[in-house]
Design a protein around this motif. Structure first.
Motif, mmCIF file in Angstrom:
data_model
loop_
_atom_site.group_PDB
_atom_site.id
_atom_site.type_symbol
_atom_site.label_atom_id
_atom_site.label_comp_id
_atom_site.label_asym_id
_atom_site.label_seq_id
_atom_site.Cartn_x
_atom_site.Cartn_y
_atom_site.Cartn_z
ATOM 1 N N ASN A 34 0.835 -1.202 0.000
ATOM 2 C CA ASN A 34 0.000 0.000 0.000
ATOM 3 C C ASN A 34 0.873 1.257 0.000
ATOM 4 O O ASN A 34 0.626 2.198 -0.762
ATOM 5 C CB ASN A 34 -0.916 -0.026 1.223
ATOM 6 C CG ASN A 34 -1.664 1.280 1.420
ATOM 7 O OD1 ASN A 34 -2.623 1.569 0.728
ATOM 8 N ND2 ASN A 34 -1.224 2.075 2.374
ATOM 9 N N ARG A 54 -9.206 6.221 -2.771
ATOM 10 C CA ARG A 54 -8.820 5.125 -1.877
ATOM 11 C C ARG A 54 -9.911 4.856 -0.844
ATOM 12 O O ARG A 54 -10.266 3.703 -0.578
ATOM 13 C CB ARG A 54 -7.507 5.493 -1.179
ATOM 14 C CG ARG A 54 -7.072 4.601 -0.036
ATOM 15 C CD ARG A 54 -5.801 5.179 0.569
ATOM 16 N NE ARG A 54 -5.278 4.379 1.665
ATOM 17 C CZ ARG A 54 -5.549 4.579 2.947
ATOM 18 N NH1 ARG A 54 -6.369 5.566 3.296
ATOM 19 N NH2 ARG A 54 -5.015 3.823 3.883
ATOM 20 N N SER A 55 -10.464 5.921 -0.275
ATOM 21 C CA SER A 55 -11.481 5.778 0.764
ATOM 22 C C SER A 55 -12.775 5.192 0.201
ATOM 23 O O SER A 55 -13.400 4.333 0.834
ATOM 24 C CB SER A 55 -11.762 7.136 1.411
ATOM 25 O OG SER A 55 -10.589 7.677 1.980
ATOM 26 N N ALA A 58 -12.290 1.457 -0.371
ATOM 27 C CA ALA A 58 -12.278 0.708 0.889
ATOM 28 C C ALA A 58 -13.680 0.578 1.466
ATOM 29 O O ALA A 58 -14.061 -0.488 1.962
ATOM 30 C CB ALA A 58 -11.356 1.409 1.890
ATOM 31 N N PHE A 195 -12.290 5.303 7.475
ATOM 32 C CA PHE A 195 -12.313 5.596 6.041
ATOM 33 C C PHE A 195 -13.353 6.654 5.695
ATOM 34 O O PHE A 195 -13.163 7.431 4.753
ATOM 35 C CB PHE A 195 -12.544 4.312 5.248
ATOM 36 C CG PHE A 195 -11.301 3.487 5.085
ATOM 37 C CD1 PHE A 195 -10.291 3.888 4.218
ATOM 38 C CD2 PHE A 195 -11.120 2.328 5.816
ATOM 39 C CE1 PHE A 195 -9.137 3.136 4.079
ATOM 40 C CE2 PHE A 195 -9.965 1.567 5.686
ATOM 41 C CZ PHE A 195 -8.970 1.976 4.810
ATOM 42 N N SER A 198 -11.579 9.819 6.369
ATOM 43 C CA SER A 198 -10.625 10.114 5.298
ATOM 44 C C SER A 198 -11.331 10.654 4.060
ATOM 45 O O SER A 198 -10.834 11.574 3.395
ATOM 46 C CB SER A 198 -9.838 8.851 4.941
ATOM 47 O OG SER A 198 -9.014 8.442 6.010
ATOM 48 N N LEU A 199 -12.509 10.072 3.752
ATOM 49 C CA LEU A 199 -13.252 10.531 2.582
ATOM 50 C C LEU A 199 -13.742 11.964 2.761
ATOM 51 O O LEU A 199 -13.565 12.810 1.868
ATOM 52 C CB LEU A 199 -14.439 9.601 2.330
ATOM 53 C CG LEU A 199 -15.346 9.968 1.147
ATOM 54 C CD1 LEU A 199 -14.563 9.997 -0.158
ATOM 55 C CD2 LEU A 199 -16.520 8.994 1.046
ATOM 56 N N GLY A 228 -7.034 1.365 -2.013
ATOM 57 C CA GLY A 228 -7.960 1.235 -0.898
ATOM 58 C C GLY A 228 -8.257 -0.219 -0.563
ATOM 59 O O GLY A 228 -8.377 -0.581 0.609
ATOM 60 N N MET A 232 -7.520 -2.162 2.940
ATOM 61 C CA MET A 232 -8.564 -2.869 3.660
ATOM 62 C C MET A 232 -8.128 -4.296 3.996
ATOM 63 O O MET A 232 -8.328 -4.783 5.116
ATOM 64 C CB MET A 232 -9.843 -2.914 2.831
ATOM 65 C CG MET A 232 -10.839 -1.842 3.175
ATOM 66 S SD MET A 232 -11.210 -1.795 4.930
ATOM 67 C CE MET A 232 -11.557 -3.497 5.272
#
Length: 306
Positions: A34, A54-55, A58, A195, A198-199, A228, A232
């Motif tokens: 990652n 990425r978020s 995931a 996540f 993060s988003l 992502g 995960m």
């Protein structure tokens, strides 16, 4: 970076310790992949855009698990304010890491994040009310010395990416401390909030920071999405490892991240660690291992007294 908090002793199943070791080693390998993919992708995508994609990826992977458990188990959580703060800290931590590795070798950046347990040990007496004796204080000072040696403070080396890495690792340490406070929250809920945070953080950043979003090429959008999914899988492997084996057995294996950072940095980017980085890393790893095993020993003493 791994963010799973070891479960309470009662939550650890009497399974195969060997399988737990394998899962932890695979989890660290996935985290390293990652990190390597992130360093490569930030050359193409702005960091905030990469974080957003990425978020989303995931969360899509997590969605079936959330639906099976019931969405309200994720929404109704204890101490939502601390949950949100923890998610924000992890968002800043991940953003800082991807920014830092865009400018510095993987191994250099990884060292700052591996120092996070040292920060936690140093702050725990003041923020968590935990008692820290002279042995652990000595290890903490040695660990900080390792950080300074690795940082090699000078006009040339004390760069903005290095300072961002230090700040990001400090956010990671505070997030770990909040994880201790929220240890009764299920792992799935913690990861989902992480996540989601993060988003939200990345989308706000994209709206505010000019040039933080580039047109997406359908042929390449799968690559940041894969980032992502890999992250995960890494979280799942680490979480499962901590349920199969005792933390004292598998947590020290997290330092294999540094090994993979050196290997992948050399193979894919031609990075060779500086001597000061190697010396600093040795002090940080030694300090972190001592602090961890000392805490495990004291925990056993407390259980005997009870």
């Amino acid at each position: 970076m791994p963010s799973t908090v070891p479960p309470k002793p009662s939550a650890i199943q009497h399974g195969s310790a060997s399988l737990g070791i394998v899962f932890m080693l695979l989890g660290m390998l996935m985290f390293s992949l990652n990190d390597t993919m992130g360093k490569w992708l930030v050359e193409t995508y702005p960091v905030l855009q990469l974080m957003a994609i990425r978020s989303v990826a995931a969360l899509l992977v997590l969605l079936p698990l959330v639906l099976r458990r019931g969405i309200m188990t994720v929404i109704r959580v204890e101490r939502p304010g601390l949950q949100a703060l923890r998610a924000l800290l992890f968002a800043i931590d991940a953003t800082a890491f991807y920014f830092a590795v865009g400018y510095m070798p993987l191994a250099d950046a990884m060292i700052y994040w591996l120092a996070a347990p040292i920060y936690v040990a140093a702050l725990s007496p003041f923020l968590l009310g935990e008692k820290v004796g002279w042995r652990r204080w000595t290890a903490i000072l040695i660990g900080f010395a390792g950080v300074i040696i690795a940082l090699d403070p000078s006009r040339e080396s004390l760069s903005m990416p290095a300072l961002v890495a230090l700040f990001g690792s400090a956010c990671f340490a505070f997030a770990i401390m909040l994880g201790r406070t929220l240890r009764t929250t299920p792992d799935t809920t913690l990861v989902v909030w992480q996540f989601v945070g993060s988003l939200v953080f990345s989308l706000i950043g994209v709206a505010v920071v000019p040039g933080s979003w580039k047109p997406l090429d359908p042929a390449t959008i799968l690559l940041p999405a894969l980032l992502g999914i890999v992250a995960m899988l890494a979280h799942v492997l680490v979480s499962r490892s901590l349920k199969l084996a005792d933390a004292a057995t598998v947590v020290p294996l997290q330092y294999t991240l540094l090994f993979w950072a050196v290997v992948f940095g050399w193979i894919f980017f031609g990075d060779t660690p500086r001597p000061t980085v190697i010396i600093g890393a040795a002090l940080i790893v030694a300090s972190g291992l001592f602090i961890f095993f000392r805490e495990q020993t004291l925990k056993k003493f407390r259980q005997v007294d009870e």
